[in-house]
Design a protein around this motif. Sequence first.
Motif, PDB file in Angstrom:
ATOM      1  N   MET A 103       0.827  -1.214   0.000  1.00 60.27           N
ATOM      2  CA  MET A 103       0.000   0.000   0.000  1.00 60.27           C
ATOM      3  C   MET A 103       0.861   1.264   0.000  1.00 60.27           C
ATOM      4  O   MET A 103       0.489   2.261  -0.621  1.00 60.27           O
ATOM      5  N   ASN A 104       2.003   1.234   0.653  1.00 57.63           N
ATOM      6  CA  ASN A 104       2.906   2.390   0.599  1.00 57.63           C
ATOM      7  C   ASN A 104       3.388   2.629  -0.824  1.00 57.63           C
ATOM      8  O   ASN A 104       3.508   3.784  -1.256  1.00 57.63           O
ATOM      9  N   GLU A 105       3.654   1.541  -1.556  1.00 57.79           N
ATOM     10  CA  GLU A 105       4.055   1.683  -2.962  1.00 57.79           C
ATOM     11  C   GLU A 105       2.919   2.294  -3.788  1.00 57.79           C
ATOM     12  O   GLU A 105       3.143   3.191  -4.600  1.00 57.79           O
ATOM     13  N   ALA A 106       1.702   1.805  -3.583  1.00 59.28           N
ATOM     14  CA  ALA A 106       0.545   2.337  -4.320  1.00 59.28           C
ATOM     15  C   ALA A 106       0.330   3.806  -3.968  1.00 59.28           C
ATOM     16  O   ALA A 106       0.120   4.640  -4.862  1.00 59.28           O
ATOM     17  N   PHE A 107       0.390   4.127  -2.675  1.00 58.88           N
ATOM     18  CA  PHE A 107       0.175   5.514  -2.255  1.00 58.88           C
ATOM     19  C   PHE A 107       1.281   6.435  -2.775  1.00 58.88           C
ATOM     20  O   PHE A 107       1.038   7.604  -3.049  1.00 58.88           O
ATOM     21  N   HIS A 108       2.488   5.906  -2.930  1.00 57.61           N
ATOM     22  CA  HIS A 108       3.567   6.720  -3.491  1.00 57.61           C
ATOM     23  C   HIS A 108       3.245   7.097  -4.942  1.00 57.61           C
ATOM     24  O   HIS A 108       3.437   8.251  -5.347  1.00 57.61           O
ATOM     25  N   ILE A 109       2.755   6.132  -5.711  1.00 58.05           N
ATOM     26  CA  ILE A 109       2.369   6.409  -7.105  1.00 58.05           C
ATOM     27  C   ILE A 109       1.275   7.478  -7.137  1.00 58.05           C
ATOM     28  O   ILE A 109       1.331   8.432  -7.922  1.00 58.05           O
ATOM     29  N   ILE A 110       0.290   7.332  -6.260  1.00 52.88           N
ATOM     30  CA  ILE A 110      -0.817   8.293  -6.199  1.00 52.88           C
ATOM     31  C   ILE A 110      -0.304   9.664  -5.775  1.00 52.88           C
ATOM     32  O   ILE A 110      -0.712  10.691  -6.332  1.00 52.88           O
TER      33      ILE A 110
END
Length: 142
Positions: A103-110
């Motif tokens: 989720m940290n990876e996804a939130f970084h993209i966002i």
Amino acid sequence: MDKKELFNQFISFMSSVHHVSNELTKDAKHHSISQVQYNILEFIKVNQPVTPTEINDCLKMTMSNTSRELSKLSEKNMIEKAPDTNDRRKQSIMLSEDGEVLMNEAFHIIEVRFLDRIKDASSEDLKEIEQAFDVLREKLFK
């Protein structure tokens, strides 16, 4: 302003929110999880710990679908389940270490996409946006 017109503006606003949300989150989820699983993980990330009932209420899922998807996420080591301290029949769901990383990876993209979207905003614009978030949270999304 009359309430009917305010409602129409709300509908337009919500449509815009969905559109921008889709743009910001497009392809942000990891390929190893489904969109439904991503939505569950996102809800858990923002609200943890949560119960299965809270997940299916918020995401408009049936309890059987919620249970099935939580089992899949548990098998993928994305979540951890713990008995509720107040009621042992209930479970609290949190992200596992692997779930947090995903989720940290996804939130970084966002976040990168969000920052690109507001890159030309002045400090005054940013303050107005922050105030608008506060007002919406306090008056509408409480």
